[in-house]
Design an enzyme around this catalytic site. Structure first.
Site, short mmCIF file in Angstrom:
data_model
loop_
_atom_site.label_atom_id
_atom_site.label_comp_id
_atom_site.label_asym_id
_atom_site.label_seq_id
_atom_site.Cartn_x
_atom_site.Cartn_y
_atom_site.Cartn_z
N GLU A 111 0.82 -1.21 0.00
CA GLU A 111 0.00 0.00 0.00
C GLU A 111 0.86 1.26 0.00
OE1 GLU A 111 -3.65 2.13 2.48
OE2 GLU A 111 -2.29 0.77 3.53
N ASP B 168 -5.45 2.72 -1.91
CA ASP B 168 -6.22 3.56 -1.00
C ASP B 168 -6.41 4.93 -1.66
OD1 ASP B 168 -6.87 5.45 1.09
OD2 ASP B 168 -6.31 3.90 2.54
N GLN C 92 -9.35 1.07 -0.72
CA GLN C 92 -9.82 1.66 0.52
C GLN C 92 -10.23 3.10 0.26
OE1 GLN C 92 -6.44 0.78 3.11
NE2 GLN C 92 -7.62 -0.80 4.16
N GLU D 13 -12.12 2.66 5.36
CA GLU D 13 -11.10 2.94 6.37
C GLU D 13 -11.11 4.42 6.69
OE1 GLU D 13 -6.59 1.39 7.19
OE2 GLU D 13 -6.88 2.68 5.45
#
Length: 275
Positions: free
Chosen positions: A143, A178, A206, A246
């Site tokens: 990530e 993300d 995310q 998240e």
């Protein structure tokens, strides 16, 4: 709409952690993720999943000394044995929880270190971890994280992550995209979804509102549009993964605060939370 997974490390903070599974299921989530499972017995977590009809879709490998500020070990020379022990532990939990994905945090660049000098350690560690994960059909995720939330993090950009995938050369290593971090570091989020999702190397999304990391309908990103982009590209390329929620509820730990902030999801078609 995409399939949404509740991040239990951030959502439902008014509840004790083990009670958050029930809260997420009650709000229509069919899957969960969280940072770390290691404070709890894996069988207890599996029982919570089963009791509430939830899938575990993601958690993180051990990050080192989290309470002392460490954010992963993968890039750190001299910590290889600790890294391997953490991966073994994560895979044991993944087996019990029937979880197909484990996020491996890259770690912080040590003060005065040459970032490029850490790259061989990172690649070697991920190659080893990928071989171990492949034995039980688990995908490992990398990530990119923004440098405002985690200054000094080794991996920050989508193009860096995909270049590392090429060097690691393991099909079960993918990118955790993300969109909150992506917007802060790079922007041009919709075009990056269109660029990278069809490659088959994006394993998980995310989301959170930018800049405050609250609900996705609070902030500068138009998530209704981004969800439509994910749907469009997924239909064309066959992607069927999950989107992890998240974010920190704007109502904080107020009772019912997470549920009250789910209007962005409730206005989606009935399939939005799960199937």
């Amino acid at each position: 709409m995409p399939r949404f997974a509740a991040n239990l490390s951030m959502l439902y903070p008014e509840h004790a952690f083990l009670d958050r599974f029930e809260a997420a299921a009650r709000d229509g989530f069919q899957a969960v993720e969280y940072l770390f499972p290691y404070d709890f017995d894996a069988k207890e977590l599996a029982a919570r999943l089963q009791a509430h009809g939830l899938q575990q879709v993601l958690f993180n490998a051990p990050p080192g000394k989290w309470d002392e500020g460490e954010r992963g070990l993968a890039c750190l020379p001299g910590r290889e044995q600790e890294f391997r022990e953490g991966i073994v532990r994560a895979l044991q939990y993944a087996e019990t929880l029937n979880c197909p994905r484990v996020h491996v945090m890259a770690g912080l660049v040590p003060k005065d270190a040459d970032r490029s000098a850490l790259r061989p350690t990172y690649i070697d560690n991920l190659r080893w971890a990928a071989r171990e994960a492949a034995k039980q059909g688990v995908n490992l995720l990398l990530e990119p994280i923004n440098t405002r939330d985690i200054p000094g993090f080794f991996l920050n950009r989508q193009d860096e992550a995909h270049q590392l995938l090429s060097e690691i050369s393991a099909l079960n290593v993918q990118v955790q995209m993300d969109l909150y971090h992506c917007q802060i570091i790079e922007g041009d989020v919709a075009m990056k979804i269109r660029q990278y999702l069809p490659t088959g190397r994006v394993g998980h999304f995310q989301i959170a509102g930018v800049p405050m990391r609250n609900e996705p309908d609070l902030g500068e990103l138009n998530f209704d549009y981004l969800f439509s982009v994910i749907d469009e590209v997924s239909a064309a390329c066959g992607w069927d993964g999950w989107v992890g929620c998240e974010y920190r509820p704007a109502r904080g730990a107020q009772p019912g605060g997470t549920s009250a902030g789910l209007g962005w999801m409730r206005k989606a078609p009935a399939t939005g939370a799960g199937t």
